[in-house]
Design an enzyme around this catalytic site. Structure first.
Site, short mmCIF file in Angstrom:
data_model
loop_
_atom_site.label_atom_id
_atom_site.label_comp_id
_atom_site.label_asym_id
_atom_site.label_seq_id
_atom_site.Cartn_x
_atom_site.Cartn_y
_atom_site.Cartn_z
N GLU A 184 0.86 -1.19 0.00
CA GLU A 184 0.00 0.00 0.00
C GLU A 184 0.89 1.24 0.00
O GLU A 184 1.88 1.30 0.74
CB GLU A 184 -0.89 0.04 1.25
CG GLU A 184 -2.00 -0.98 1.27
CD GLU A 184 -3.30 -0.47 0.63
OE1 GLU A 184 -3.33 0.67 0.14
OE2 GLU A 184 -4.27 -1.25 0.65
N HIS A 209 -3.56 -3.07 -8.36
CA HIS A 209 -4.84 -3.62 -7.90
C HIS A 209 -5.89 -3.58 -9.01
O HIS A 209 -6.70 -4.48 -9.15
CB HIS A 209 -5.31 -2.83 -6.67
CG HIS A 209 -6.29 -3.57 -5.82
ND1 HIS A 209 -6.88 -3.00 -4.72
CD2 HIS A 209 -6.80 -4.83 -5.90
CE1 HIS A 209 -7.70 -3.89 -4.16
NE2 HIS A 209 -7.67 -5.00 -4.86
N ASP A 253 -6.69 1.73 -8.38
CA ASP A 253 -5.34 1.96 -7.85
C ASP A 253 -4.29 0.97 -8.39
O ASP A 253 -4.65 -0.14 -8.78
CB ASP A 253 -5.35 1.95 -6.31
CG ASP A 253 -5.92 0.67 -5.70
OD1 ASP A 253 -6.88 0.13 -6.25
OD2 ASP A 253 -5.41 0.23 -4.65
#
Length: 245
Positions: free
Chosen positions: A92, A134, A144
């Site tokens: 992330e 993703h 994303d």
């Protein structure tokens, strides 16, 4: 490589073998504040997590050890793989995302992405073509890391794939219409690259196609994301399909 630790309780308890790790998946946090993202990724109620978080200042935070399955990919597919949590490491990157004020990733973040990715690729022998976003693995749900993520730059370091077409060729073919046969070829090339072109969602076929085309554009044609196939998209998809097969 310096790392800090802030463990998340959201992961599968059964340990996996190192050779099960075949993918790296990049995400953005999609939250207004970094502190909110950290809170969500470490809250037992959220049921989401990642292996690593890259903060705005480039700091790398370990949230789930590599050999445990983090809950980051959700319903996903790529080539013959379904539910990619089992076979991937989720990274992330702090960024508010499209729903808020999507912004460029900082230089410090990208340097950390580079360092961490190179470390993981070497450690788990991850193939360059298995480094994904993703939105690649869940195009109907996700955007994303998005069109501001520097895939072209990272590909120079074998972090993900990129095409070998010149900027001149690309611009010349942008917005040029294609025929029905070429559309079929385009989706065939997408399938060869790894995208799941089968609509297994509740979306109508045309709606799903727009999401899929947009995901491809966010990754490989970042200058124009309009969900429409043109000559430029066709050329890029063909170039990548040949490179990857």
């Amino acid at each position: 490589m310096h790392r800090t630790y802030n463990y998340s309780p959201n992961f599968e308890l059964k340990k996996r073998k190192p050779d099960q790790i075949k993918f790296i998946i990049f995400h953005y946090t999609g939250m207004k504040r970094e502190s909110e993202a950290i809170e969500r990724l470490t809250s037992i109620k959220s049921r989401v997590s990642c292996h690593y978080l890259i903060k705005n200042n480039g700091e790398i935070v370990v949230m789930v050890p590599d050999l445990y399955e983090a809950w980051h990919a959700g319903v996903s597919s790529w080539k013959n793989f379904k539910s990619l949590n089992k076979n991937s490491i989720g990274i992330e990157i702090s960024n508010p995302g499209h729903e808020l004020t999507y912004k460029r990733f900082s230089k410090k973040q990208i340097q950390s992405v580079k360092k961490l990715s190179q470390f993981l690729i070497k450690k788990y022998k991850i193939d360059q073509k298995n480094i994904l976003g993703h939105s690649d693995i869940a195009p109907n749900r996700k955007k994303d890391p998005g069109e501001k993520f520097p895939w072209k730059y990272l590909a120079k370091f074998r972090i993900g794939n990129w095409h070998s077409l010149s900027a001149k060729t690309l611009v010349k073919n942008r917005r040029k219409k294609i025929n029905f046969t070429d559309k079929k070829f385009f989706f065939g090339y997408l399938s060869k690259i790894g995208y799941s072109i089968k609509n297994s969602t509740k979306l109508k076929k045309d709606e799903f196609s727009i999401f899929l085309i947009s995901a491809f554009q966010r990754r490989f044609r970042q200058e124009l994301i309009n969900g429409k196939i043109d000559q430029e998209c066709l050329l890029i998809s063909k170039n990548l399909a040949k490179k990857l097969n």
